[in-house]
Design an enzyme around this catalytic site. Structure first.
Site, mmCIF file in Angstrom:
data_model
loop_
_atom_site.group_PDB
_atom_site.id
_atom_site.type_symbol
_atom_site.label_atom_id
_atom_site.label_comp_id
_atom_site.label_asym_id
_atom_site.label_seq_id
_atom_site.Cartn_x
_atom_site.Cartn_y
_atom_site.Cartn_z
ATOM 1 N N SER A 1 2.879 -4.939 16.436
ATOM 2 C CA SER A 1 3.333 -3.579 16.702
ATOM 3 C C SER A 1 4.813 -3.511 16.322
ATOM 4 O O SER A 1 5.210 -3.934 15.234
ATOM 5 C CB SER A 1 3.078 -3.243 18.174
ATOM 6 O OG SER A 1 3.569 -1.976 18.493
ATOM 7 N N TYR B 1 5.841 6.703 12.481
ATOM 8 C CA TYR B 1 5.679 5.244 12.589
ATOM 9 C C TYR B 1 5.406 4.867 14.049
ATOM 10 O O TYR B 1 4.469 4.096 14.344
ATOM 11 C CB TYR B 1 6.944 4.553 12.064
ATOM 12 C CG TYR B 1 6.930 3.048 12.169
ATOM 13 C CD1 TYR B 1 6.048 2.290 11.404
ATOM 14 C CD2 TYR B 1 7.804 2.377 13.023
ATOM 15 C CE1 TYR B 1 6.038 0.896 11.499
ATOM 16 C CE2 TYR B 1 7.806 0.999 13.118
ATOM 17 C CZ TYR B 1 6.921 0.257 12.360
ATOM 18 O OH TYR B 1 6.909 -1.116 12.447
ATOM 19 N N LYS C 1 2.137 3.009 15.869
ATOM 20 C CA LYS C 1 2.224 1.764 16.648
ATOM 21 C C LYS C 1 1.856 2.002 18.120
ATOM 22 O O LYS C 1 1.290 1.112 18.768
ATOM 23 C CB LYS C 1 3.627 1.154 16.524
ATOM 24 C CG LYS C 1 3.978 0.679 15.101
ATOM 25 C CD LYS C 1 3.068 -0.458 14.611
ATOM 26 C CE LYS C 1 3.583 -1.113 13.335
ATOM 27 N NZ LYS C 1 2.694 -2.169 12.835
HETATM 28 N N1 LIG Z 1 10.597 -6.211 9.775
HETATM 29 C C1 LIG Z 1 10.777 -5.502 10.834
HETATM 30 O O1 LIG Z 1 11.905 -5.206 11.200
HETATM 31 C C2 LIG Z 1 9.598 -5.060 11.652
HETATM 32 C C3 LIG Z 1 9.846 -4.612 12.947
HETATM 33 C C4 LIG Z 1 8.794 -4.226 13.741
HETATM 34 C C5 LIG Z 1 7.508 -4.311 13.260
HETATM 35 N N2 LIG Z 1 7.280 -4.743 11.992
HETATM 36 C C6 LIG Z 1 5.884 -4.804 11.555
HETATM 37 O O2 LIG Z 1 5.628 -6.069 10.988
HETATM 38 C C7 LIG Z 1 4.506 -5.999 10.119
HETATM 39 C C8 LIG Z 1 4.810 -6.757 8.840
HETATM 40 O O3 LIG Z 1 5.894 -6.153 8.192
HETATM 41 P P1 LIG Z 1 7.112 -6.991 7.612
HETATM 42 O O4 LIG Z 1 8.290 -6.695 8.429
HETATM 43 O O5 LIG Z 1 6.727 -8.378 7.388
HETATM 44 O O6 LIG Z 1 7.345 -6.205 6.232
HETATM 45 P P2 LIG Z 1 6.919 -6.572 4.745
HETATM 46 O O7 LIG Z 1 7.666 -7.771 4.298
HETATM 47 O O8 LIG Z 1 7.090 -5.295 3.996
HETATM 48 O O9 LIG Z 1 5.380 -6.949 4.849
HETATM 49 C C9 LIG Z 1 4.387 -5.985 5.027
HETATM 50 C C10 LIG Z 1 3.106 -6.559 4.507
HETATM 51 O O10 LIG Z 1 2.047 -5.624 4.777
HETATM 52 C C11 LIG Z 1 1.294 -5.502 3.578
HETATM 53 N N3 LIG Z 1 0.557 -4.246 3.524
HETATM 54 C C12 LIG Z 1 1.001 -2.976 3.581
HETATM 55 N N4 LIG Z 1 -0.027 -2.120 3.478
HETATM 56 C C13 LIG Z 1 -1.151 -2.866 3.345
HETATM 57 C C14 LIG Z 1 -2.520 -2.586 3.183
HETATM 58 N N5 LIG Z 1 -2.990 -1.322 3.108
HETATM 59 N N6 LIG Z 1 -3.407 -3.602 3.095
HETATM 60 C C15 LIG Z 1 -2.981 -4.899 3.149
HETATM 61 N N7 LIG Z 1 -1.679 -5.240 3.259
HETATM 62 C C16 LIG Z 1 -0.784 -4.230 3.360
HETATM 63 C C17 LIG Z 1 2.300 -5.620 2.460
HETATM 64 O O11 LIG Z 1 1.622 -5.931 1.255
HETATM 65 P P3 LIG Z 1 2.166 -5.551 -0.204
HETATM 66 O O12 LIG Z 1 3.083 -6.674 -0.578
HETATM 67 O O13 LIG Z 1 0.923 -5.488 -1.029
HETATM 68 O O14 LIG Z 1 2.853 -4.236 -0.087
HETATM 69 C C18 LIG Z 1 3.137 -6.780 2.992
HETATM 70 O O15 LIG Z 1 2.527 -8.010 2.736
HETATM 71 C C19 LIG Z 1 4.233 -4.508 9.914
HETATM 72 O O16 LIG Z 1 3.101 -4.145 10.668
HETATM 73 C C20 LIG Z 1 5.482 -3.841 10.453
HETATM 74 O O17 LIG Z 1 5.211 -2.553 10.957
HETATM 75 C C21 LIG Z 1 8.300 -5.114 11.171
#
Ligand SMILES: NC(=O)c1ccc[n+]([C@@H]2O[C@H](COP(=O)([O-])OP(=O)(O)OC[C@H]3O[C@@H](n4cnc5c(N)ncnc54)[C@H](OP(=O)(O)O)[C@@H]3O)[C@@H](O)[C@H]2O)c1
Length: 296
Positions: A146, A160, A164
């Site tokens: 989340s 967003y 979540k």
């Molecule tokens: N980083 C933060 O600050 C943060 C904070 C709170 C929560 N989150 C959550 O953490 C999770 C991972 O994000 P992250 O921070 O690691 O960012 P990220 O580096 O942008 O990774 C997101 C991943 O999700 C994949 N994705 C997006 N849409 C998809 C779909 N329809 N089917 C399959 N894969 C998909 C992307 O694939 P592609 O490479 O193909 O686009 C990428 O591998 C997310 O749920 C995000 O909301 C992140």
């Protein structure tokens, strides 16, 4: 001494960020990963190191599968292949996701629906495809990634946050449904982590000037923070593994001191509202009606 069999992890969104860091960390500690991604070629080096991808031989510990979580047929095929290859799934990590930002009024209808297709329905459909296997095993752990925005609403992040909050709603209910079956659910709430997240935000085509000091400021902050976020995805991965290895894992795991602060502030604000308005809340039942806890 009994040797514990290696756990099988099924992780979505493994090409970058948390998904990638967690895949690497799980492999480094000797366990098995079904690493799924829209761009499976980005996991090539891990396949070279730990497995041979599509047709693993004995001893291979990574199976890389193409999976866009918005495609139901992909989901069932990936889960079937994971089970056919390793016979079980012990840990499901619904990580795939992205952020649609902007003021609630500014965001397009199409972008709102797409946000829910991935962050809510994607995770929900993967979970529903994996659950029959976890029930059969009478064990398993689901980690739903989340956000601080899954517990607290922030200006400029309404859509967003809604996605979540929805994820957290069904996760919390599911946790109570599957606990008697030996299955754990943990909602992970990260703060600002250094991944590709801030660089891939979907933002409104046209900003409305009236939201410049609320949503506009949030977008500016997210832009400035890109590459400077305090959170280390490798440490987040270690924390997630720690929770999975714990005999009594929490329903919620906050990641980052920044989140702890906003979660505490919200809990206090809710408690204050409840106390101040209690007399109004309790005064809404039929005269003489019996009041029991929701759900009996
Ligand atoms: N980083 C933060 O600050 C943060 C904070 C709170 C929560 N989150 C959550 O953490 C999770 C991972 O994000 P992250 O921070 O690691 O960012 P990220 O580096 O942008 O990774 C997101 C991943 O999700 C994949 N994705 C997006 N849409 C998809 C779909 N329809 N089917 C399959 N894969 C998909 C992307 O694939 P592609 O490479 O193909 O686009 C990428 O591998 C997310 O749920 C995000 O909301 C992140």
């Amino acid at each position: 001494m009994t040797i514990q069999p290696s756990k099988v992890w099924f992780i979505t969104g493994c090409s970058t960020g948390f998904g990638r860091a967690l895949t690497e960390a799980v492999l480094e500690q000797g366990e098995i990963v079904v690493a799924t991604a829209r761009k499976p070629q980005q996991l090539k080096n891990l396949v070279q190191q730990y497995g041979v991808g599509q047709s693993p031989a004995i001893g291979d510990r990574i199976l890389v599968l193409a999976l866009d979580v918005t495609q139901s047929s992909d989901i069932q095929a990936a889960v079937n292949q994971a089970i056919a290859t390793f016979g079980r799934i012990d840990v499901l990590v619904n990580n795939a996701g992205y952020g649609v930002f902007g003021a609630v009024e500014e965001v397009s209808d199409v972008d709102i629906r797409r946000q829910f297709e991935t962050n809510v329905y994607g995770a929900l459909n993967v979970t529903r495809a994996v659950l029959p296997h976890l029930r059969r095993q009478r064990s398993g752990h689901i980690l739903n990634i989340s956000s601080s925005g899954g517990f607290v609403g922030f200006p400029g992040a309404g859509i967003y946050c809604a996605s979540k909050f929805a994820l957290e709603g069904w996760s919390e209910a599911l946790a109570k449904e599957v606990a008697p079956l030996g299955i754990h659910v943990t909602i992970v709430e990260p703060g600002a982590f250094r991944t590709a997240f801030n660089g891939t935000l979907v933002v409104p085509h046209q900003a409305i000037e009236d939201y410049a000091t609320t949503s506009g400021q949030m977008l500016q902050w997210l832009h400035q923070m890109d590459g400077q976020q305090p959170g280390d995805p490798k440490k987040a991965a270690t924390a997630m593994i720690q929770v999975v290895n714990h005999s009594n894992p929490p329903l919620r795991l906050v990641l980052g001191a920044d989140v702890l602060e906003v979660v505490h502030a919200k809990l206090e604000a809710v408690a204050a509202d409840l106390a101040e308005w209690r007399h109004v809340s309790v005064n809404t039942v039929f005269e003489g009606a019996a009041v029991s806890a929701i759900g009996g």
